[in-house]
Enzyme design. Sequence first.
Site, mmCIF file in Angstrom:
data_model
loop_
_atom_site.group_PDB
_atom_site.id
_atom_site.type_symbol
_atom_site.label_atom_id
_atom_site.label_comp_id
_atom_site.label_asym_id
_atom_site.label_seq_id
_atom_site.Cartn_x
_atom_site.Cartn_y
_atom_site.Cartn_z
ATOM 1 N N GLU A 169 1.230 2.224 -8.035
ATOM 2 C CA GLU A 169 2.446 2.262 -8.304
ATOM 3 C C GLU A 169 2.803 1.548 -9.612
ATOM 4 O OE1 GLU A 169 4.438 2.119 -3.737
ATOM 5 O OE2 GLU A 169 4.823 0.508 -5.434
ATOM 6 N N GLU A 352 1.261 5.879 1.125
ATOM 7 C CA GLU A 352 1.996 4.805 1.694
ATOM 8 C C GLU A 352 3.357 5.541 2.075
ATOM 9 O OE1 GLU A 352 3.286 1.305 -0.414
ATOM 10 O OE2 GLU A 352 1.313 0.827 -1.342
#
Length: 443
Positions: A169, A352
């Site tokens: 991320e 995720e």
Amino acid sequence: MAFSLPKNSPMLSSSFLYGVATASFQIEGGVEHRLPCIWDTFCATAGKIEDGSNGDVACDHFNRWQDDVELISSFGVDAYRLSISWPRVIKQDGTVNQQGMKFYIDLLDELNAKGIKPFVTLYHWDLPQYLEDDGGWLNRETAYKFQEYTKHVVKAFGDRVHAYATLNEPFCSAYLGYEAGIHAPGLVGKEYGKKAAHHLLLAHGLAMQVLKEFSPNTLNGIVLNFTPGYAMSDSVADQEATKKANEYFNYWYSKPIFDGEYPELINELPEENRPDIHENDMEIISQPMDFLGINFYTRARYQAHPTEMFEEIIVEGVERTDIGWEIYPQAFTDLLVDLNTRYNLPPVYITENGASIDDEIESGVVNDVRRINYYNQHLNAVNDAISQGVNVQGYFAWSLMDNFEWAEGYLKRFGIVYVDYQTQVRTVKASGLAYKKLLSERS
């Protein structure tokens, strides 16, 4: 309570990979055995962490890793996604901390002994503080330090790893850390965010070069998070504002990797807010990858604003998780289909997905029905994307266990395992039992 997928779903095949995921700073503790990172400093700064906590102990995984591997194995997962703590394995002079490296080698050996594929993330936000002192991700040199770190890790781990992700991320590192100030190191300013993002993406590309040379047999890629933006109305103004928001927050990280260029929005940014792009940077960033990791939790709503490029609107009366994120699984399908249409994607892994729920433990039982519903809806959303041609090959539940949830401290619980932070006792929640059941019924 159980998860339910269509009977013909490829996600019910034993060839579809399932796993659980964690991150080093969120679970390890063992702070005395590593150098300080930016999150140690951030936690020590008054008012930054909601409950005033830190990652010094967290889930004490540094000392309890063998029991935790048994726990992971008990779910019947195919893979475990973990991250490496850069300040645990590299000393300030750039040499290897052998004790820190041994911690991960022992962990990887145990996972492999149990037939669990290690998916290793090289950077999940815990930048060594000494690098931040030299400018962190605003300093181009940090990208080259990351390349050196990657080489040390890959050489030390040998053939123990199934897949490497360079970064987790980069949006969070760049925007939340260097523009909004919500995450470490807590800088605030539009002039910082895109510069940090570019150096992170450059670090990804430089690390991919190392992986290609020294670890050609692993799956090598990156993990990007997406929060798809939806317009508040059909008006041209709202649609245009939403397009800009998606370019600013989402495609800013995907387009350079797949197309070798930043979104059109770069031309609308003030000169001082644009990244410092050197010759060949975009070629380095846009190398082919073996997989793309996608993290998804929620969507955002946008409308036009008289002076800003866009404005996010928090809509009332919608179902939300405990952290305040709207539950809208259709956005997951829409996102995957959009990315697949937009780019020539490699195989995709959902690295995720999960929900923060206000869990309570009663008589050793956590009946987290809302989390079960969230997972069930989102697993089916992935299945819908697969049926529309997206090549999704695996899914990781976030997260294995409750842990340090960054700026929220220990107030938010994402785990399929409940952690009592006073005793460190782990208790599998109803969602964990449902996940285990799903994995056991594959053919």
